[in-house]
Design a protein around this motif. Structure first.
Motif, PDB file in Angstrom:
ATOM      1  N   PRO A 297       4.600   7.116  18.250  1.00  0.00           N
ATOM      2  CA  PRO A 297       3.554   7.512  17.305  1.00  0.00           C
ATOM      3  C   PRO A 297       2.431   6.482  17.292  1.00  0.00           C
ATOM      4  CG  PRO A 297       5.451   6.630  16.144  1.00  0.00           C
ATOM      5  CD  PRO A 297       5.852   6.754  17.578  1.00  0.00           C
ATOM      6  N   ARG A 298       1.226   6.924  16.984  1.00  0.00           N
ATOM      7  CA  ARG A 298       0.089   6.011  17.014  1.00  0.00           C
ATOM      8  C   ARG A 298       0.217   4.879  15.996  1.00  0.00           C
ATOM      9  NH1 ARG A 298      -5.264   9.501  16.632  1.00  0.00           N
ATOM     10  NH2 ARG A 298      -3.982  10.585  15.076  1.00  0.00           N
ATOM     11  N   ASP A 299       0.935   5.142  14.894  1.00  0.00           N
ATOM     12  CA  ASP A 299       1.045   4.110  13.868  1.00  0.00           C
ATOM     13  C   ASP A 299       2.300   3.261  14.005  1.00  0.00           C
ATOM     14  OD1 ASP A 299       2.114   6.347  11.141  1.00  0.00           O
ATOM     15  OD2 ASP A 299       2.611   6.282  13.266  1.00  0.00           O
ATOM     16  N   THR A 300       2.956   3.304  15.200  1.00  0.00           N
ATOM     17  CA  THR A 300       3.988   2.307  15.469  1.00  0.00           C
ATOM     18  C   THR A 300       3.331   0.929  15.445  1.00  0.00           C
ATOM     19  OG1 THR A 300       5.353   3.783  16.788  1.00  0.00           O
ATOM     20  CG2 THR A 300       5.610   1.443  17.186  1.00  0.00           C
ATOM     21  N   LEU A 301       3.953   0.011  14.739  1.00  0.00           N
ATOM     22  CA  LEU A 301       3.295  -1.273  14.494  1.00  0.00           C
ATOM     23  C   LEU A 301       4.242  -2.423  14.808  1.00  0.00           C
ATOM     24  CD1 LEU A 301       0.751  -2.688  13.356  1.00  0.00           C
ATOM     25  CD2 LEU A 301       1.831  -2.570  11.093  1.00  0.00           C
ATOM     26  N   LEU A 302       3.797  -3.343  15.671  1.00  0.00           N
ATOM     27  CA  LEU A 302       4.548  -4.552  15.971  1.00  0.00           C
ATOM     28  C   LEU A 302       3.649  -5.749  15.678  1.00  0.00           C
ATOM     29  CD1 LEU A 302       5.347  -2.284  18.409  1.00  0.00           C
ATOM     30  CD2 LEU A 302       7.057  -4.047  18.792  1.00  0.00           C
ATOM     31  N   LEU A 303       4.050  -6.583  14.697  1.00  0.00           N
ATOM     32  CA  LEU A 303       3.279  -7.752  14.304  1.00  0.00           C
ATOM     33  C   LEU A 303       4.060  -9.024  14.629  1.00  0.00           C
ATOM     34  CD1 LEU A 303       1.884  -6.680  10.793  1.00  0.00           C
ATOM     35  CD2 LEU A 303       0.679  -6.692  12.985  1.00  0.00           C
ATOM     36  N   ASP A 304       3.433  -9.914  15.344  1.00  0.00           N
ATOM     37  CA  ASP A 304       4.063 -11.192  15.681  1.00  0.00           C
ATOM     38  C   ASP A 304       5.477 -10.990  16.217  1.00  0.00           C
ATOM     39  OD1 ASP A 304       1.788 -12.588  14.802  1.00  0.00           O
ATOM     40  OD2 ASP A 304       2.496 -12.483  12.722  1.00  0.00           O
ATOM     41  N   SER A 305       5.628 -10.019  17.094  1.00  0.00           N
ATOM     42  CA  SER A 305       6.942  -9.681  17.656  1.00  0.00           C
ATOM     43  C   SER A 305       6.836  -9.575  19.175  1.00  0.00           C
ATOM     44  CB  SER A 305       7.460  -8.371  17.059  1.00  0.00           C
ATOM     45  OG  SER A 305       7.559  -8.454  15.655  1.00  0.00           O
ATOM     46  N   PRO A 306       6.543 -10.689  19.846  1.00  0.00           N
ATOM     47  CA  PRO A 306       6.344 -10.651  21.293  1.00  0.00           C
ATOM     48  C   PRO A 306       7.591 -10.175  22.031  1.00  0.00           C
ATOM     49  CG  PRO A 306       6.599 -12.918  20.527  1.00  0.00           C
ATOM     50  CD  PRO A 306       6.443 -12.067  19.301  1.00  0.00           C
ATOM     51  N   VAL A 318       7.329   3.294  12.802  1.00  0.00           N
ATOM     52  CA  VAL A 318       8.302   2.215  12.952  1.00  0.00           C
ATOM     53  C   VAL A 318       7.523   0.906  12.960  1.00  0.00           C
ATOM     54  CG1 VAL A 318      10.067   1.188  14.419  1.00  0.00           C
ATOM     55  CG2 VAL A 318       9.898   3.678  14.257  1.00  0.00           C
ATOM     56  N   THR A 319       7.941  -0.033  12.116  1.00  0.00           N
ATOM     57  CA  THR A 319       7.237  -1.302  11.992  1.00  0.00           C
ATOM     58  C   THR A 319       8.200  -2.451  12.279  1.00  0.00           C
ATOM     59  OG1 THR A 319       5.833  -0.338  10.278  1.00  0.00           O
ATOM     60  CG2 THR A 319       5.841  -2.747  10.474  1.00  0.00           C
ATOM     61  N   VAL A 320       7.770  -3.375  13.126  1.00  0.00           N
ATOM     62  CA  VAL A 320       8.559  -4.564  13.438  1.00  0.00           C
ATOM     63  C   VAL A 320       7.670  -5.772  13.168  1.00  0.00           C
ATOM     64  CG1 VAL A 320       9.879  -5.802  15.183  1.00  0.00           C
ATOM     65  CG2 VAL A 320       9.813  -3.296  15.229  1.00  0.00           C
ATOM     66  N   VAL A 321       8.142  -6.685  12.320  1.00  0.00           N
ATOM     67  CA  VAL A 321       7.349  -7.843  11.934  1.00  0.00           C
ATOM     68  C   VAL A 321       8.140  -9.126  12.201  1.00  0.00           C
ATOM     69  CG1 VAL A 321       6.104  -9.014  10.076  1.00  0.00           C
ATOM     70  CG2 VAL A 321       6.176  -6.512  10.137  1.00  0.00           C
ATOM     71  N   GLY A 322       7.578  -9.999  13.006  1.00  0.00           N
ATOM     72  CA  GLY A 322       8.161 -11.321  13.211  1.00  0.00           C
ATOM     73  C   GLY A 322       9.511 -11.333  13.876  1.00  0.00           C
ATOM     74  N   VAL A 323       9.818 -10.325  14.688  1.00  0.00           N
ATOM     75  CA  VAL A 323      11.113 -10.262  15.381  1.00  0.00           C
ATOM     76  C   VAL A 323      10.848 -10.098  16.877  1.00  0.00           C
ATOM     77  CG1 VAL A 323      13.370  -9.171  15.515  1.00  0.00           C
ATOM     78  CG2 VAL A 323      12.080  -9.092  13.370  1.00  0.00           C
TER      79      VAL A 323
END
Length: 362
Positions: A297-306, A318-323
């Motif tokens: 989906p366009r709003d799949t979001l990964l922040l600071d999750s290289p 689906v959101t992934v933050v800092g992982v």
């Protein structure tokens, strides 16, 4: 190429790509590439310039026959060979060879899995064309992939001398899936290729090898093939009968290893952007390196999750933050979170749910 007959084995449930891949809907029925088509549809399209759908055969299980027929309607129903039960690749490929040989005793067949991704179709087809030429000399030909890194999840092909036909090389031996140190040695020595599980050969040669090395398989598939093109309903009844006590063995163990020991196996290296899409780490690597290989989906979001990768089968965000270095897969009934380094263990999770009696998740 008028006597070239592709065979697409479409078995298994792809447990390492659970929960997207299930028993009722295995990975080859899904879109896993940048293209809108499923892996099965991409496989058929890739083979189109080599041979028409009328000469293409698919070997599958009864649970997937209808879905396959809907996805690739250009393949005639008679060319869908439905195994009553899974017996590994040996009987499946031998059966297809016998059916094709009964149709055309001069046939050359090629076996290409339904669930692989190949991004350079021209390179693939060039390798197959060379393989057809080499097969005419009586050799069984594999398509090998120059290794890009030390992979422990693939088998390897040890190469020998040039054969003087295109890029074809003699095969010295096949190597099982190695440990990491050995895999690194294979990559560095330049004498090993990844075994992509594809091969090309004349049906007459293949069946003779089956007759010699696996006579129990040979006798059973011959009974089916004798009437496949004249009385298909009767042939399918015979198939159900002979499959009850059909040996379960891979094509490698049934004949390829023995043929290699005789010095009759060749390989054609191909840089074709190949992946078996074997686990979520592989999918994530492709997605991160080449753009999305899943319908996210366009709003799949990964922040600071290289190094992480996420996808949804329902359209929910689906959101992934800092992982870092994880894969998150969301479906209508399951959520999977796995470290990329642990991706091979997803199949263990499937077994654990099975032990809990949760067949609805399988």
């Amino acid at each position: 190429m008028s006597r070239f007959y592709p065979v697409i084995p479409a078995g298994g449930s792809g447990t390492r790509l659970w929960p997207l891949s299930r028993q009722s809907s295995p990975k080859f029925l899904h879109r896993l590439g940048a293209d809108e088509r499923s892996l099965m549809q991409l496989t058929l399209a890739r083979l189109g310039p080599l041979s028409p759908p009328e000469q293409t055969y698919v070997v599958c299980g009864p649970a997937h026959k209808m879905a396959i027929a809907e996805q690739i309607p250009s393949v005639p129903p008679r060319n869908l060979v439905v195994e009553p039960a899974g017996r590994n690749s040996g009987p499946a490929i031998a059966l297809a060879a016998a059916i094709i040989h009964a149709r055309d005793p001069e046939a050359v067949m090629g076996s290409f899995a339904a669930d692989h991704l190949i991004s350079v179709g021209d390179a693939f087809r060039a390798a197959v064309r060379t393989g057809i030429e080499v097969a005419a000399t009586g050799r069984l030909v594999t398509i090998g992939v120059p290794p890009r890194y030390a992979e422990t999840g693939y088998g390897y092909i040890e190469i020998g001398d040039e054969l003087g036909i295109g890029a074809a090389l003699a095969v010295r031996s096949f190597k099982e899936k190695p440990d990491l140190v050995t895999a690194q040695e294979y990559v560095e020595d330049g004498r090993h290729l990844w075994n992509a599980g594809m091969f090309v050969g004349r049906t007459a040669d293949l069946l003779e090898d089956v007759r010699h090395h696996a006579p129990q398989i040979y006798e059973r598939v011959q009974r089916v093939a004798e009437s496949w093109h004249t009385d298909n309903a009767a042939a399918r009844e015979i198939l159900t009968e002979v499959w009850q006590d059909m040996p379960s063995i891979s094509i490698d163990h049934a004949i390829v290893e023995q043929v290699a020991a005789q010095g009759r196996v060749a390989t054609v290296p191909a840089r074709m952007g190949w992946s078996d899409m074997g686990d979520w780490d592989t999918v994530a690597e492709l997605g991160l390196a080449e753009g999305s290989r899943l319908a996210q989906p366009r709003d799949t979001l990964l922040l600071d999750s290289p190094g992480s990768f996420a996808t949804s089968g329902t359209g929910r965000a689906v959101t992934v933050v800092g992982v870092p270095d994880v894969v998150v897969v969301e479906t209508d009934t399951c959520i999977l979170v796995v470290k990329r380094s642990e991706a091979q263990r997803v199949k263990d999770a499937v077994e654990a749910w099975k032990e809990r009696g949760r067949d609805d998740l399988l």
